[in-house]
Write a protein that holds these residues in place. Structure first.
Motif, PDB file in Angstrom:
ATOM      1  N   GLU A 275       0.839  -1.206   0.000  1.00  0.00           N
ATOM      2  CA  GLU A 275       0.000   0.000   0.000  1.00  0.00           C
ATOM      3  C   GLU A 275       0.871   1.252   0.000  1.00  0.00           C
ATOM      4  N   TYR A 276       2.048   1.105   0.576  1.00  0.00           N
ATOM      5  CA  TYR A 276       3.023   2.200   0.600  1.00  0.00           C
ATOM      6  C   TYR A 276       4.398   1.604   0.379  1.00  0.00           C
ATOM      7  N   PHE A 277       5.304   2.412  -0.123  1.00  0.00           N
ATOM      8  CA  PHE A 277       6.687   1.936  -0.173  1.00  0.00           C
ATOM      9  C   PHE A 277       7.642   3.097   0.062  1.00  0.00           C
ATOM     10  N   HIS A 278       8.864   2.718   0.406  1.00  0.00           N
ATOM     11  CA  HIS A 278       9.897   3.662   0.837  1.00  0.00           C
ATOM     12  C   HIS A 278      10.823   3.978  -0.333  1.00  0.00           C
ATOM     13  N   VAL A 279      11.144   5.277  -0.516  1.00  0.00           N
ATOM     14  CA  VAL A 279      12.100   5.672  -1.555  1.00  0.00           C
ATOM     15  C   VAL A 279      13.248   6.451  -0.907  1.00  0.00           C
ATOM     16  N   ASN A 280      14.450   5.941  -1.080  1.00  0.00           N
ATOM     17  CA  ASN A 280      15.629   6.637  -0.535  1.00  0.00           C
ATOM     18  C   ASN A 280      16.005   7.815  -1.431  1.00  0.00           C
ATOM     19  N   ASP A 281      16.709   8.778  -0.873  1.00  0.00           N
ATOM     20  CA  ASP A 281      17.179   9.944  -1.642  1.00  0.00           C
ATOM     21  C   ASP A 281      16.102  10.473  -2.585  1.00  0.00           C
ATOM     22  N   ALA A 282      14.991  10.895  -2.030  1.00  0.00           N
ATOM     23  CA  ALA A 282      13.812  11.207  -2.849  1.00  0.00           C
ATOM     24  C   ALA A 282      14.103  12.254  -3.926  1.00  0.00           C
ATOM     25  N   ASP A 283      14.853  13.285  -3.601  1.00  0.00           N
ATOM     26  CA  ASP A 283      15.112  14.325  -4.608  1.00  0.00           C
ATOM     27  C   ASP A 283      15.930  13.782  -5.776  1.00  0.00           C
ATOM     28  N   MET A 284      16.645  12.730  -5.541  1.00  0.00           N
ATOM     29  CA  MET A 284      17.503  12.148  -6.570  1.00  0.00           C
ATOM     30  C   MET A 284      16.860  10.945  -7.262  1.00  0.00           C
ATOM     31  N   ASN A 285      15.867  10.341  -6.627  1.00  0.00           N
ATOM     32  CA  ASN A 285      15.321   9.100  -7.169  1.00  0.00           C
ATOM     33  C   ASN A 285      13.858   9.173  -7.592  1.00  0.00           C
ATOM     34  N   LEU A 286      13.245  10.301  -7.433  1.00  0.00           N
ATOM     35  CA  LEU A 286      11.892  10.470  -7.949  1.00  0.00           C
ATOM     36  C   LEU A 286      11.910  11.483  -9.091  1.00  0.00           C
ATOM     37  N   ALA A 287      10.918  11.384  -9.956  1.00  0.00           N
ATOM     38  CA  ALA A 287      10.762  12.392 -11.010  1.00  0.00           C
ATOM     39  C   ALA A 287       9.293  12.733 -11.110  1.00  0.00           C
ATOM     40  N   TYR A 288       8.990  13.979 -11.371  1.00  0.00           N
ATOM     41  CA  TYR A 288       7.588  14.350 -11.571  1.00  0.00           C
ATOM     42  C   TYR A 288       7.017  13.574 -12.756  1.00  0.00           C
ATOM     43  N   MET A 289       5.802  13.125 -12.583  1.00  0.00           N
ATOM     44  CA  MET A 289       5.124  12.445 -13.689  1.00  0.00           C
ATOM     45  C   MET A 289       4.294  13.481 -14.444  1.00  0.00           C
ATOM     46  N   PRO A 290       4.607  13.706 -15.709  1.00  0.00           N
ATOM     47  CA  PRO A 290       3.814  14.684 -16.469  1.00  0.00           C
ATOM     48  C   PRO A 290       2.363  14.229 -16.552  1.00  0.00           C
ATOM     49  N   ASP A 291       1.445  15.176 -16.502  1.00  0.00           N
ATOM     50  CA  ASP A 291       0.012  14.841 -16.506  1.00  0.00           C
ATOM     51  C   ASP A 291      -0.424  14.173 -17.793  1.00  0.00           C
ATOM     52  N   ASP A 292       0.280  14.498 -18.872  1.00  0.00           N
ATOM     53  CA  ASP A 292      -0.206  14.010 -20.159  1.00  0.00           C
ATOM     54  C   ASP A 292       0.337  12.635 -20.527  1.00  0.00           C
ATOM     55  N   ILE A 293       1.024  11.976 -19.620  1.00  0.00           N
ATOM     56  CA  ILE A 293       1.447  10.596 -19.884  1.00  0.00           C
ATOM     57  C   ILE A 293       0.532   9.657 -19.123  1.00  0.00           C
ATOM     58  N   PRO A 294      -0.145   8.742 -19.831  1.00  0.00           N
ATOM     59  CA  PRO A 294      -1.030   7.803 -19.128  1.00  0.00           C
ATOM     60  C   PRO A 294      -0.241   6.939 -18.157  1.00  0.00           C
ATOM     61  N   LEU A 295      -0.896   6.529 -17.107  1.00  0.00           N
ATOM     62  CA  LEU A 295      -0.232   5.707 -16.090  1.00  0.00           C
ATOM     63  C   LEU A 295       0.387   4.449 -16.684  1.00  0.00           C
ATOM     64  N   GLU A 296      -0.305   3.817 -17.610  1.00  0.00           N
ATOM     65  CA  GLU A 296       0.217   2.583 -18.199  1.00  0.00           C
ATOM     66  C   GLU A 296       1.548   2.836 -18.898  1.00  0.00           C
ATOM     67  N   SER A 297       1.629   3.974 -19.575  1.00  0.00           N
ATOM     68  CA  SER A 297       2.880   4.293 -20.256  1.00  0.00           C
ATOM     69  C   SER A 297       3.955   4.663 -19.258  1.00  0.00           C
ATOM     70  N   ALA A 298       3.593   5.474 -18.287  1.00  0.00           N
ATOM     71  CA  ALA A 298       4.583   5.961 -17.332  1.00  0.00           C
ATOM     72  C   ALA A 298       5.243   4.811 -16.585  1.00  0.00           C
ATOM     73  N   VAL A 299       4.454   3.799 -16.217  1.00  0.00           N
ATOM     74  CA  VAL A 299       5.021   2.703 -15.432  1.00  0.00           C
ATOM     75  C   VAL A 299       5.936   1.805 -16.276  1.00  0.00           C
ATOM     76  N   MET A 300       5.852   1.935 -17.571  1.00  0.00           N
ATOM     77  CA  MET A 300       6.793   1.195 -18.429  1.00  0.00           C
ATOM     78  C   MET A 300       8.194   1.833 -18.405  1.00  0.00           C
ATOM     79  N   LEU A 301       8.261   3.115 -18.089  1.00  0.00           N
ATOM     80  CA  LEU A 301       9.560   3.807 -18.127  1.00  0.00           C
ATOM     81  C   LEU A 301      10.533   3.275 -17.092  1.00  0.00           C
ATOM     82  N   VAL A 302      10.006   2.858 -15.935  1.00  0.00           N
ATOM     83  CA  VAL A 302      10.854   2.660 -14.765  1.00  0.00           C
ATOM     84  C   VAL A 302      11.795   1.464 -14.879  1.00  0.00           C
ATOM     85  N   ASP A 303      11.451   0.519 -15.759  1.00  0.00           N
ATOM     86  CA  ASP A 303      12.327  -0.640 -15.936  1.00  0.00           C
ATOM     87  C   ASP A 303      12.404  -1.061 -17.403  1.00  0.00           C
ATOM     88  N   MET A 304      11.253  -1.344 -18.020  1.00  0.00           N
ATOM     89  CA  MET A 304      11.275  -1.867 -19.394  1.00  0.00           C
ATOM     90  C   MET A 304      11.975  -0.886 -20.348  1.00  0.00           C
TER      91      MET A 304
END
Lengths: 353, 353, 353, 353
Positions: free
Chosen positions: B122-151
């Motif tokens: 339900e929740y997960f931990h992210v280290n070094d948040a300013d370095m390891n997160l990126a804003y998700m642009p509104d115009d990218i669908p969730l299905e597409s956005a989640v493909m970026l992180v690994d595939m």
């Protein structure tokens, strides 16, 4: 044979010459399609490379092999070929150093309409034929193929020198035919945002076709201000200079992020200096790299570019706005490049009957 | 909170855990969309990384920030974010050496569902948040956005390591989701001909969408023979290994031209050795370079990849063949990756209500 | 003319042949100093390149130009020249791709004592003389100059391919003459710690002269264990393989840090495979790059290496442990390479009277 | 605590301040040896970075750790450490882009005596201690160690940016301490001929020690003419700018071969522009690349440089012409840098008792 020539500075006309003689490694080629280049205009009307007498113009052609020397192995009369604008001496030390463009002297890989007669003749001479000709695939239209020899290789070299990474933001200053190919090249190298700088509507439309996501019009204000405004004051990762005068280098440095690259493929024909603005160059410390170079020529390059067309990665035909049929139209086509009517990007003359 | 976990080798199930505590530089994130990965299957059902007890699975997610540590500057609760599968310790010497993937140890930039609980909670931990997160642009669908992180980052890294030049011919061995993104990455880096190696019809169709010009089916004969036949016996300029077992390295070397590059982004989970065939490797002298590496993670990478989607260079949505709605479907989605039905490329679970 | 030849596998002897004929771009050269190479031994006594009948051996020479073809511009009879072991066809597509070593085929830039008669004749033939000869500076002794043509360019290529950074730690496996030049090359490229792996006292002493800071003797235990012990279990940044058998690749990967490079310049003459250990290669994900290539040849390379000697950066003379005077000693020198007496690194035969 | 400070433009003096407070990742260090830099002179007496009030000067130091924050893992009070002049914020996006020097802004990796108090205090503050400190090996004398933190890393960066190949000819413009380290760096990267440009006898002698093969004295004529004369009109492969004013870029381009690189590590403090001469830059087409950048800092860099000293690749002690003992001599040492007596290269103040 006939050829359309520079008679002297500011003077052009048709001349009658002997067919070129060829050596053991050379080929004689007749053009199937040619295209005049802005450089031809600089050469004749601005004396950019100095005076020349009765030198046949033109360095953009595809053609048919008419005769080959005794040592030519891969080509024979009748072969349809792509002829790069840059035809180096491959037996030169600069080739060993990795810069065939400068074989036997700075920029000296450029021979057609520079050191020897160009391609606007009934026949023209190609040195090191096995190394400087490439088979023209049947499925590439002549208009597209003749764009490869200078416009595509030059614009793409701008993208190559810029060292684009996947997602890099790129500004392309100048969206004439070379700049348009810099846009296409930036897209092919993986650029994210691509900002084209130009004003002519015909070019703007084609820039969007080739991948520009934004257009900045220098007639609507300082381009540095406009690009900084578009990028939240941060500037871009890469700049390709494909048009404009000596002032573009200063603009390029000012819109470039630290760690970025400026890549020039514009021939700078006037001015004593290009200026690097000290403060924006980080007082020499900003890791803003400046590169610039003559386009690659030779056989391998043409084969690689032809593959990009064959496999659907690039459609150069959008560059060609005017098509003439018949060798006699070379003069008319050249004058178009001089007069630059509103709807012009590049003219091509199809000679094949 | 609930999470879907590896209970031990070969055993999965829902667990109840405390919400992760966060440090000064960290963030707590709740997933908006997640996707199971073949690696999750390797982890649970093949014990690829050894045994784990009640470790929450999953490393592919986009989410919403729920809480941030006192030193986090750029993110706040409510921000929608892309979460890379690789979340390095940026304060590590390996980062200074240019390999954040190996921060504090070989492959140790990979933390989710490896060293710590993954994103199927339900929740997960992210280290070094300013370095390891990126804003998700509104115009990218969730299905597409989640493909970026690994595939996408993995497949594209295959193309990056392959050092593709404009017009290079490229073979991509394996056209599962990573291989498909290697195809797309090869196209984005300027490849000419792209030969995809695979057999599943759903993947073949999508491979063509992403830029494959030829498909070689290993069920129809030896792929080395087939690719040599397609290329007049010359082979290709570059090979990307994105699937198959240890034997693919031998195949890759055999279809590679001298001066070429093999790039591996496939996780090799079994076998003691990968084999380099001596003769085809030119007895060690052929300049056939072999590379391989874990995908880049971190914020900048995600921003660059997101730009490729925003500016229309890439549409990752074709990877997603199955979409579930509701957190509870995580198990079902994971099992799809195990069972690999005919029409599957990647499933996504949308959690957002 | 006379020459010392491979008569067939396992058989050597003097043969009488016609002086080679030269073409328009070629030169005829008589040797001033030659050196036998381990490759000559492999060729004759192990059949490494297959059978040859009456092929004159040898590919390491400096000489004097005796005759030049009509198109040779820079050399004339009487010029003293360095003759690289690798003399490519510069008019080949592989040159345009950046790999002259593989001109017209993998490894085919190596011609002497491979595809044509070598340099152990009274005269020998050099193709593309302007591109494949270099002036020999007067102030470089013959013994040193003849080391440049293969030992130095090969060992240094190992250092180049290894992509050494200022301060990198480097292990050089094998400290025969090529390995010693890999040590010297690593130092010249800015390595910090250099660990040489070998056992022969004569080589160990010279390795220290050329820059080895540590020596690991494989007779005193597993070299992987020893090198890990020396480096607190971390391994080294770069490995150069300059000796040993197929097993060295496995060792190299095991002592290499993530993000490191293995570079091979050893000719692997036996075994079906070189093995990459899966786990230590990070399951394909460790960014441990593997390279290997034939040494660069040609004129520019020889000029650059000669400059290193002229400006005091390198003294190759320490490689030469045995000097003979007189062409007739070629056989004796070659047999030294076969028998490898304790005090041998390289023998040279001075032919100049 | 006491510190020697810039009180305002053109005014220096001793100030009394609170000991710096440290955060969780920081360290408090007391200097063991410091060295004033020309930049300190530019800062105070030329206002190069604008006005500052009571800012403690100095950015070149080695020291002893006095206190560490709670999150510092690798260092503890009493550790003797090398402190790089450049101490980036490692948690910044620019680090992810590969340019730690510009962390959080162009050149902003430079903090000491720029954005915060420098090292000429009884104590100084170091951010990200685990990332910005390096253990000082016992066997490196303090005078040598303190040269690593700026002079060596800067001069060597000049050699790195110049992309030197084995045997490249290199001109180093300016042979003050940075230029001398550029000479040493060029040699360590494998340069052949190295031409140093300078006039002061003390520097000329040390330039030869570090590897200069030729010296050009700008007082004896135009350096462009002199270097072209030395190189048969061809110029050099690489140029490193390590001194002089804005005019050096023009000179550098004029002495550079096509395909060459100019690398700047000189801080340009005045002039609006650096000028690129159009014709010698090949009208933008000569492949003469221009680079420049702030030196790398951080722990890994210092460890790599320290290894070069430990393994005998570099002896920085020849840079140090004046040694003072006692913290109170900082002012005297600084004024030496201002007055530049004939026998000065660099002064060092040893503080350790």
């Amino acid at each position: 044979m006939k050829g359309f020539a520079m008679l002297g500075i500011n003077r052009t006309g048709w001349v009658e010459k002997e067919k070129p003689a060829i050596g053991a490694y050379d080929a004689l080629v007749k053009p199937l399609a040619v295209s005049p280049c802005t450089s031809d205009i600089h050469t004749v009307f601005e004396g950019a490379i100095g005076d020349r007498k009765d030198m046949i113009l033109g360095h953009e052609a595809v053609g048919e092999v008419v005769e080959v020397g005794s040592q030519v192995k891969d080509f024979k009369p009748g072969d349809r070929v792509i002829v790069p604008a840059i035809t180096p001496d491959w037996l030169s030390i600069e080739v060993q150093k990795g810069f065939h463009q400068h074989s036997n002297g700075m920029l000296a890989g450029w021979k057609f309409s520079n050191f020897k007669d160009g391609v606007f003749g009934e026949y023209f001479h190609v040195n090191d034929a096995d190394m400087n000709l490439a088979y023209m695939p049947d499925d590439i239209p002549l208009e597209s193929a003749v764009m490869l020899v200078d416009m595509v290789t030059t614009g793409f070299h701008g993208a190559e020198l810029a060292d684009i990474e996947l997602g890099s933001s790129v500004a392309v200053i100048g969206i004439g035919p070379v700049g348009l190919m810099a846009v296409a090249g930036a897209k092919l190298k993986g650029a994210g945002r691509i900002i084209g700088v130009g004003s002519r509507p015909v070019c703007v439309e084609v820039a969007r076709f080739y991948g520009a996501s934004d257009i900045v019009n220098y007639k609507e204000g300082d381009i540095v201000d406009q690009i900084l405004a578009l990028t939240d004051g941060k500037g871009v990762d890469r700049v390709i200079m494909a048009g404009g005068g000596a002032e573009t280098l200063e603009q390029a440095i000012k819109i470039l992020k630290p760690g970025g690259v400026v890549s020039n493929v514009n021939y700078h024909g006037s001015g004593e200096y290009l200026s690097v603005p000290r403060v924006e160059w980080g007082c020499g410390m900003a890791h803003k790299t400046i590169r610039g170079g003559l386009c690659p020529g030779g056989r391998n390059r043409m084969e690689m570019l032809a593959d990009l067309v064959r496999y659907g990665r690039l459609d150069p035909s959008k560059l060609v706005t005017h098509v003439f049929h018949g060798f006699e139209h070379v003069e008319e086509a050249l004058m178009l490049m001089k007069d630059k009517p509103k709807d012009l990007i590049k003219p091509v003359v199809i000679i094949e009957k």
